[in-house]
Design an enzyme around this catalytic site. Structure first.
Site, mmCIF file in Angstrom:
data_model
loop_
_atom_site.group_PDB
_atom_site.id
_atom_site.type_symbol
_atom_site.label_atom_id
_atom_site.label_comp_id
_atom_site.label_asym_id
_atom_site.label_seq_id
_atom_site.Cartn_x
_atom_site.Cartn_y
_atom_site.Cartn_z
ATOM 1 N N GLU A 317 0.824 -1.211 0.000
ATOM 2 C CA GLU A 317 0.000 0.000 0.000
ATOM 3 C C GLU A 317 0.854 1.254 0.000
ATOM 4 O O GLU A 317 0.669 2.160 -0.813
ATOM 5 C CB GLU A 317 -0.938 -0.004 1.208
ATOM 6 C CG GLU A 317 -1.806 1.236 1.314
ATOM 7 C CD GLU A 317 -2.675 1.416 0.087
ATOM 8 O OE1 GLU A 317 -2.449 2.389 -0.664
ATOM 9 O OE2 GLU A 317 -3.554 0.575 -0.139
ATOM 10 N N ASP A 321 1.293 4.131 -2.961
ATOM 11 C CA ASP A 321 1.056 5.556 -2.737
ATOM 12 C C ASP A 321 2.267 6.393 -3.133
ATOM 13 O O ASP A 321 2.168 7.349 -3.916
ATOM 14 C CB ASP A 321 0.733 5.813 -1.262
ATOM 15 C CG ASP A 321 -0.573 5.182 -0.816
ATOM 16 O OD1 ASP A 321 -1.376 4.798 -1.684
ATOM 17 O OD2 ASP A 321 -0.774 5.063 0.405
ATOM 18 N N ASP A 413 -12.893 -0.093 -2.419
ATOM 19 C CA ASP A 413 -12.591 -1.104 -3.427
ATOM 20 C C ASP A 413 -13.640 -2.207 -3.537
ATOM 21 O O ASP A 413 -13.462 -3.133 -4.331
ATOM 22 C CB ASP A 413 -11.248 -1.772 -3.108
ATOM 23 C CG ASP A 413 -10.065 -0.889 -3.440
ATOM 24 O OD1 ASP A 413 -10.294 0.256 -3.875
ATOM 25 O OD2 ASP A 413 -8.927 -1.331 -3.246
ATOM 26 N N SER A 543 -6.743 2.893 -4.136
ATOM 27 C CA SER A 543 -5.475 3.336 -3.557
ATOM 28 C C SER A 543 -4.484 3.742 -4.638
ATOM 29 O O SER A 543 -3.468 4.362 -4.333
ATOM 30 C CB SER A 543 -4.859 2.227 -2.708
ATOM 31 O OG SER A 543 -5.521 2.118 -1.469
#
Length: 746
Positions: A317, A321, A413, A543
């Site tokens: 994650e 990002d 999501d 994301s």
């Protein structure tokens, strides 16, 4: 990080102002009586099954408890009293003052013509006008101390009070009983009664977060298979769906000659040890010929906690990002990771609660150095509302708006089924509407906050690196790896609790907050190629979509000298009359098709509940967003590069980095039979785009040449009309240097 509050002697009123003495006097010498408690916004996280009316299928609870979330999912494990010595880290949210005036200020500070327009507050100014008073905070501190809490700290803006305690202290301070159970080998704890406060603190304490870990925020990414370095590269021969390195998103979404975000600081909310994330970010920039990223890790703790153990599951994650923001922005001034302690999400000692994440939001706001903060996290809105997290988060985001900061949040999501994690039970391979009704939709918090930009997901089709279209992201239902199936689709819908902000109400006629506001690529089929632990993976999810917007908006902020505030009101006011700014996504759905019925929300012309306005054309958005700022040029910056004039049959040499386009032009006289543009030599891999009369880009050109793995490109125009012809040279995935550019006419 936070100033330590010195221990107060209980009931020593001489040490406190008279207002504080009056506030704490009912607490001296004994606990509040049963009739003196007042409700706050933190309700029971566990409910007795007999006290609720289950909706849908699968609510049977052998334990007698259900979770206080959308659909009231059952707790199947045995529920017992929480060990009274269990250490807990809480964050007490203290109510803002003058809330109506703050709302009015936040509207006026982003309204052209207002006396407050772009007069953003400093953290000190916000504290003086809207934060809880010192006396109110000291009353909260005194109550926590008397109840047995230790390590008490107050945030710089007075809005959060952090403390360490145990189940016994929670019962004393908040009249709440604590329960626990074990799920998949992890300790789950939660309050099974509403949290309350003494009447003297009614109206001062808004909520207490950190009392439960049964409903917490989770990453919103979809990590696909590892990409083998030995796999042959695919050469596109037309519009296709393929994965893209983050450096290609500026090309896909038409950054053109838009400046990079070199003068804008960006924040990311994370948790755990970030050593691997920083190493992978360095790998990504090195491979792509980008400058190293100026990074800073700000560790956010709740009072006594200090655990920053690695969470390998979170690396994907934070890597998504940071690498996407860097690739899309072309590079930022600084990337600040607001990193939450106790970050063992998914580990054996899963202690992460929403209290730490709320504290990270608040730290980003009180620091006030990041103009844009990315949040690729979310949870069931009902659970967050009932726990009091939603109200605590909203107050922090409101301060961000007042200070000219923007939080960008992934919309979710699991389509319209956020509450259950999008999971469906299976029976003989047939997807069933269990454990919930398919028409019972839920949304993700904090995306539903009226003080953030909610970013949904699309699936983008490209021709090389040129934009070729988008649909609403819905990868369908796939095995979740635990015996259930899970839908992977963009979040989007109507909030159950948040009122529509003025900028939505006026344009959409909405009464409740609707999400998302915009959308970008999120499909695991067309998503990003991300380095995770040194290896490449295909990653999607909203994301990915939110960091693409963050990189896009950071470019605009740099061009406007960081003078643009929270952009939502401008977007809703200006987008309908500027269709060139966005790609209107008109097809797709974020639900499921079952038994002849389509569930979820459908994309449509104009704004919709799957992709909002759609994705942005970076060049057009940059020019429009610049008008939302104060009109000053970027600090220490040169203007956007002007095209370089070419002379007939005279070579020039150029270089650049991925996402940065080099512009040229040639004036062609009348009577010529051919016109040719050629590139050759040097290093890297370039593509060229030509257009007559105006600047060319990957999405707007008359002719193009984009052969893989070569700098030898050419286009020829037969019988060119007299006029000015423009050429754009762009890189692919690496820096290009020493490339010869020649234009010739005959």
């Amino acid at each position: 990080m936070f100033g330590r509050i010195q221990e107060l002697k209980t009931c020593n009123k001489a040490l406190l102002p008279m207002a504080l003495a009056l506030a704490v006097s009912p607490l001296c010498g004994h606990a509040a009586t049963a009739t003196s408690w007042a409700p706050i916004k933190t309700h029971a996280a566990l409910l007795k099954a007999a006290s609720v009316s289950p909706t849908g299928v699968g609510q049977a609870s052998a334990s007698g408890y259900v979770i206080n979330a959308h659909g009231k999912p059952a707790v199947k494990a045995q529920v017992t009293a929480l060990d009274s010595s269990k250490v807990m880290h809480v964050a007490v949210s203290v109510n803002l003052r003058n809330v109506d005036q703050l709302q009015a200020f936040n509207k006026s500070v982003n309204t052209p013509g207002s006396a407050n327009y772009r007069k953003f507050l400093t953290p000190d100014q916000f504290k003086a006008a809207y934060a809880p008073t010192d006396a109110q905070v000291q009353a909260v501190v005194a109550h926590l101390q008397q109840s047995g809490f230790t390590n008490i700290e107050v945030s710089p803006n007075n809005t959060l009070v952090y403390a360490d305690g145990n189940a016994a202290a929670v019962s004393t301070a908040f009249n709440a009983t604590m329960k626990s159970y074990t799920e998949n080998g992890k300790l789950k704890f939660a309050n099974d009664s509403d949290a309350m406060v003494p009447q003297a603190l009614s109206g001062i304490i808004g909520a207490v977060t950190g009392l439960q870990n049964v409903s917490v925020k989770h990453p919103l990414s979809h990590i696909g298979a590892q990409i083998s370095s030995a796999a042959p590269q695919t050469t596109q021969t037309g519009p296709t769906n393929v994965l893209h390195p983050p450096t290609q998103f500026p090309l896909i979404y038409d950054a053109g000659n838009t400046p990079t975000a070199y003068n804008t600081t960006v924040g990311i909310i994370t948790w755990g040890d970030l050593t691997q994330t920083l190493a992978d970010l360095n790998t990504m920039t090195t491979v792509n010929g980008l400058n190293p990223v100026n990074t800073k890790v700000v560790k956010v703790t709740l009072s006594g906690e200090k655990d920053f153990s690695d969470d390998p599951g979170g690396d994907g994650e934070w890597n998504l990002d940071s690498q996407t923001i860097t690739g899309t922005s072309g590079g930022v001034k600084q990337l600040v990771f607001y990193d939450v302690a106790n970050g063992l999400y998914g580990g054996a000692d899963d202690e992460l609660t929403d209290a730490g994440i709320t504290a990270a939001y608040n730290k980003a706001v009180t620091d006030n150095i990041a103009k844009i903060i990315n949040v690729s996290l979310g949870e069931d809105e009902t659970a967050s509302h009932e726990a009091g997290n939603q109200a605590a988060d909203d107050a922090i985001f409101a301060q961000a708006v007042a200070q000219g900061q923007t939080f960008s949040v992934s919309s979710g999501d699991q389509g319209v089924y956020t509450a259950t994690g999008g999971e469906f039970e299976t029976n003989a391979g047939v997807v069933l509407p269990a454990p919930f009704s398919l028409s019972n939709y839920s949304q993700s918090e904090p995306a539903t906050s009226p003080n953030v930009i909610a970013v949904g997901g699309t699936e983008v089709t490209t021709n090389g690196t040129a934009y070729a279209g988008e649909i609403a992201w819905n990868d369908g239902i796939a095995d979740a790896g635990d015996g259930n199936n899970r839908i992977w689709a963009t979040g989007g819908g109507v909030s159950a609790f948040e009122a529509a902000p003025a900028w939505q109400a006026s344009v959409l006629g909405a009464t409740a907050r609707q999400v998302p506001d915009i959308a970008f690529d999120a499909s695991s089929v067309t998503g990003a190629v991300i380095y995770i632990q040194g290896q490449k993976y295909g990653v999607g999810g909203t994301s990915l979509a939110s960091p693409i917007f963050v990189g896009t908006f950071a470019r605009a902020q740099t061009y406007a000298n960081n003078s643009i505030g929270f952009p939502a009101s401008h977007m809703y006011a200006d987008f309908p009359s500027h269709p060139s700014v966005f790609h209107d996504v008109t097809t797709g759905n974020n639900g499921v098709y079952y038994a002849g019925t389509t569930y979820g929300n459908n994309a449509a012309a104009g704004w919709d509940l799957t992709t909002g306005f759609g994705s942005l054309d970076i060049s057009a958005f940059n020019l429009l967003a610049y008008t939302w700022g104060d009109g000053t040029p970027p600090s220490g910056a040169t203007p956007p590069p002007t095209p370089t004039q070419l002379t007939n049959n005279v070579a020039v040499t150029t270089q650049g980095t991925p996402g940065v386009a080099q512009q040229f032009y040639l004036t062609v006289p009348a009577g010529k039979t051919t016109l040719t543009f050629r590139t050759s030599g040097g290093t890297g891999d370039v593509s060229i785009y030509e257009k007559n009369g105006s600047a060319a880009s990957a999405t707007s050109y008359d002719y193009m040449s984009a052969h893989a793995n070569t700098n030898t490109e050419s286009v020829t125009i037969r019988l060119p009309a007299a006029g000015t012809y423009y050429l754009t040279v762009t890189g692919a995935n690496a820096i290009f240097s020493g490339v010869s550019v020649v234009a010739s006419y005959q």
